[in-house]
Design a protein around this motif. Structure first.
Motif, PDB file in Angstrom:
ATOM      1  N   UNK A  76      -3.510   1.333 -15.864  1.00 29.56           N
ATOM      2  CA  UNK A  76      -2.935   2.454 -15.117  1.00 29.56           C
ATOM      3  C   UNK A  76      -2.457   2.002 -13.749  1.00 29.56           C
ATOM      4  N   UNK A  77      -3.271   1.217 -13.048  1.00 26.83           N
ATOM      5  CA  UNK A  77      -2.891   0.746 -11.727  1.00 26.83           C
ATOM      6  C   UNK A  77      -1.706  -0.213 -11.794  1.00 26.83           C
ATOM      7  N   UNK A  78      -1.647  -1.040 -12.836  1.00 27.76           N
ATOM      8  CA  UNK A  78      -0.508  -1.959 -12.983  1.00 27.76           C
ATOM      9  C   UNK A  78       0.797  -1.175 -13.089  1.00 27.76           C
ATOM     10  N   UNK A  79       0.807  -0.128 -13.920  1.00 24.93           N
ATOM     11  CA  UNK A  79       2.009   0.688 -14.042  1.00 24.93           C
ATOM     12  C   UNK A  79       2.339   1.420 -12.754  1.00 24.93           C
ATOM     13  N   UNK A  80       1.315   1.890 -12.067  1.00 31.45           N
ATOM     14  CA  UNK A  80       1.535   2.621 -10.816  1.00 31.45           C
ATOM     15  C   UNK A  80       2.140   1.713  -9.743  1.00 31.45           C
ATOM     16  N   UNK A  81       1.634   0.482  -9.637  1.00 20.23           N
ATOM     17  CA  UNK A  81       2.161  -0.459  -8.640  1.00 20.23           C
ATOM     18  C   UNK A  81       3.628  -0.772  -8.908  1.00 20.23           C
ATOM     19  N   UNK A  82       3.949  -1.066 -10.176  1.00 17.19           N
ATOM     20  CA  UNK A  82       5.343  -1.382 -10.522  1.00 17.19           C
ATOM     21  C   UNK A  82       6.260  -0.205 -10.223  1.00 17.19           C
ATOM     22  N   UNK A  83       5.841   0.981 -10.639  1.00 16.99           N
ATOM     23  CA  UNK A  83       6.672   2.164 -10.458  1.00 16.99           C
ATOM     24  C   UNK A  83       6.863   2.468  -8.978  1.00 16.99           C
ATOM     25  N   UNK A  84       5.788   2.369  -8.195  1.00 20.13           N
ATOM     26  CA  UNK A  84       5.870   2.686  -6.775  1.00 20.13           C
ATOM     27  C   UNK A  84       6.809   1.741  -6.044  1.00 20.13           C
ATOM     28  N   UNK A  85       6.737   0.442  -6.372  1.00 19.03           N
ATOM     29  CA  UNK A  85       7.608  -0.514  -5.678  1.00 19.03           C
ATOM     30  C   UNK A  85       9.080  -0.280  -6.029  1.00 19.03           C
ATOM     31  N   UNK A  86       9.355  -0.031  -7.307  1.00 18.56           N
ATOM     32  CA  UNK A  86      10.749   0.169  -7.713  1.00 18.56           C
ATOM     33  C   UNK A  86      11.330   1.429  -7.087  1.00 18.56           C
ATOM     34  N   UNK A  87      10.564   2.510  -7.021  1.00 20.33           N
ATOM     35  CA  UNK A  87      11.062   3.743  -6.424  1.00 20.33           C
ATOM     36  C   UNK A  87      11.327   3.542  -4.935  1.00 20.33           C
ATOM     37  N   UNK A  88      10.433   2.817  -4.255  1.00 21.65           N
ATOM     38  CA  UNK A  88      10.667   2.523  -2.838  1.00 21.65           C
ATOM     39  C   UNK A  88      11.946   1.720  -2.652  1.00 21.65           C
ATOM     40  N   UNK A  89      12.202   0.784  -3.562  1.00 20.56           N
ATOM     41  CA  UNK A  89      13.427  -0.014  -3.495  1.00 20.56           C
ATOM     42  C   UNK A  89      14.659   0.846  -3.731  1.00 20.56           C
ATOM     43  N   UNK A  90      14.566   1.786  -4.665  1.00 22.69           N
ATOM     44  CA  UNK A  90      15.681   2.711  -4.921  1.00 22.69           C
ATOM     45  C   UNK A  90      16.091   3.426  -3.643  1.00 22.69           C
ATOM     46  N   UNK A  91      15.108   3.836  -2.871  1.00 27.48           N
ATOM     47  CA  UNK A  91      15.378   4.576  -1.637  1.00 27.48           C
ATOM     48  C   UNK A  91      15.936   3.659  -0.551  1.00 27.48           C
ATOM     49  N   UNK A  92      15.346   2.463  -0.419  1.00 26.70           N
ATOM     50  CA  UNK A  92      15.660   1.616   0.729  1.00 26.70           C
ATOM     51  C   UNK A  92      16.907   0.762   0.550  1.00 26.70           C
ATOM     52  N   UNK A  93      17.219   0.326  -0.678  1.00 31.23           N
ATOM     53  CA  UNK A  93      18.297  -0.649  -0.878  1.00 31.23           C
ATOM     54  C   UNK A  93      19.647  -0.182  -0.340  1.00 31.23           C
ATOM     55  N   UNK A  94      20.085   1.060  -0.599  1.00 26.56           N
ATOM     56  CA  UNK A  94      21.376   1.474  -0.029  1.00 26.56           C
ATOM     57  C   UNK A  94      21.374   1.493   1.494  1.00 26.56           C
ATOM     58  N   UNK A  95      20.233   1.854   2.095  1.00 25.77           N
ATOM     59  CA  UNK A  95      20.149   1.892   3.562  1.00 25.77           C
ATOM     60  C   UNK A  95      20.327   0.485   4.127  1.00 25.77           C
TER      61      UNK A  95
END
Length: 444
Positions: A76-95
């Motif tokens: 569960x934590x492995x999936x949560x870590x991967x998902x959290x990092x990718x979502x943060x990247x989605x937000x930050x990359x265009x900025x």
């Protein structure tokens, strides 16, 4: 400065390329040395940086076990870590992309590499899983090495060489993704996870120093409004990029291609142990080795494919390259539905990696071909955001399809998604029909 004699091939595209009314070949002819230097430094920095991350990220679930997380909660934590990092990247990359076009691409590369080194160093001191999660989110917000490196290299590369150069840069990504986890496992077994993480942070810091000392970035190009004022608004830059003909279709292809590939990652570790013919040692099946081979072999094939992908694009054009590479990739992916032998699975995924490596390289080059030069960072930043979103959705979608319809059904869905890439590519990504307003581009 002495101006080198352009090659026959370069001269043949000179009438087709102009930037601000000045011949692009004249602009580039005195900068071949800089372009070569930037590419070499970027390739090495990307390899070091991504390997630094790969010494850490695949082993975070095991590291959480050392921090006291119960074994039954690690998945569960492995999936949560991967998902959290990718979502943060989605937000930050265009900025970060918009800021790169405004303040420089080199500083964005250094920011991403040093940010990664800082976060990984802090992870080694994390007291519990919640702090690790917060640092992983911070990593997604601060880092993202590939997009700014792509923008930096594209900004100094002659347009006629973009396909070749970006394909070879992509080969470095495949190489790091394939060798990084292997080295991380060896180092972790030898000196422990914290020691391996610190080595990863050191690689990222060394890559940042290389870029800082050895790369000379050309002056930024600015695009002005009719009243002579620079277009500096954040949303205005994003709006300009999204309105570039062909770019929205390119984002669709990048997202769907990434979704197709990543949805197999939660499936294969569960499917591989059920197959016949697993490698054995002393009579025991080597399940971990088999899973690693099944996941990693497309990356090895992708290194070879992306290094020479520009030859295919030059011969077929970008649209037909995507049509054939994605279609053949779809057929080999769907064929995995019938596989019950481990070595057949490895063989089909290796061939699949060759064709999808060509498709990925063609799309990466098209980001630069279709984009105005003053928006390269924005273009690659948005593309990186789309790919991160596809990665996050791929993990979730693959697991959901496997749960609802069976593990093998994921191969059919993945193949169908590749057919979408083929159709969109052939109808919407012919470069001679998609030209940014500031730049006339060659046929690809």
């Amino acid at each position: 400065m002495h101006e080198p004699v352009p090659t026959r091939r370069a001269a043949s595209i000179e009438p087709l390329i102009s930037i601000g009314g000045i011949s692009a070949m004249n602009a580039y002819s005195v900068d071949y040395s800089r372009a070569r230097t930037v590419f070499v430094v970027a390739f090495v920095a990307q390899l070091l940086g991504l390997m630094g991350f790969k010494l850490v990220w695949p082993f975070l679930p095991l590291y959480l076990g050392d921090l006291g997380v119960p074994a039954h909660r690690l998945a569960l934590w492995a999936g949560l870590l991967d998902f959290a990092e990718e979502i943060a990247t989605v937000i930050a990359a265009p900025v970060w992309g918009v800021l790169g076009d405004r303040f420089g691409r080199k500083v964005m590369v250094v920011r991403a590499l040093l940010g990664g080194a800082l976060v990984i160093s802090l992870i080694t001191a994390a007291p519990n899983e919640y702090v690790v999660l917060a640092l992983v989110i911070l990593s997604g917000l601060l880092t993202g090495v590939i997009s700014p490196l792509n923008a930096l290299v594209a900004s100094v590369t002659p347009p006629g060489s973009l396909g070749k150069v970006m394909g070879r840069l992509l080969a470095g990504v495949f190489l790091a993704n394939t060798t990084g986890p292997l080295l991380g496992g060896l180092i972790g077994d030898a000196i422990g996870f914290r020691g391996g993480f610190l080595i990863g942070a050191g690689l990222l810091a060394a890559a940042a120093v290389l870029v800082l000392l050895l790369v000379r970035e050309p002056p930024l190009q600015r695009t002005s409004t009719g009243e002579g004022k620079q277009e500096i608004g954040f949303f205005r830059q994003l709006s300009r990029m999204v309105r570039v003909p062909g770019y929205p279709a390119l984002l669709v292809c990048l997202g769907v291609l990434g979704l197709s590939g990543m949805m197999l990652y939660p499936i294969l570790p569960v499917l591989v142990p059920t197959l016949a013919g697993l490698p054995t040692r002393a009579g025991e099946a080597q399940v971990a080795t088999a899973v690693g081979l099944a996941l990693g072999v497309p990356g090895v094939a992708g290194v070879l494919a992306s290094w020479k992908a520009h030859l295919v694009v030059e011969r077929l054009g970008s649209g037909r390259t995507l049509l054939w590479s994605a279609t053949i990739g779809a057929l080999f992916t769907a064929a995995l539905f019938f596989v019950d032998s481990f070595w057949w699975l490895v063989g089909l995924r290796a061939v699949n990696g060759l064709f999808l490596g060509v498709a990925q390289a063609a799309l990466g080059a098209l980001v630069g071909v279709l984009s105005p030069r003053d928006l390269y960072s924005t273009a690659y930043g948005v593309a990186g955001s789309v790919q991160s979103a596809a990665t996050a959705l791929g993990f979730l979608g693959g697991g959901l399809v496997g749960f609802l319809f069976g593990l093998h059904a994921a191969f059919i869905v993945s193949g169908a998604l590749l057919c979408v890439v083929a159709v969109v590519g052939v109808f919407s990504l012919r470069a001679d029909q998609a030209r940014p307003a500031e730049t006339t581009i060659p046929r690809t």
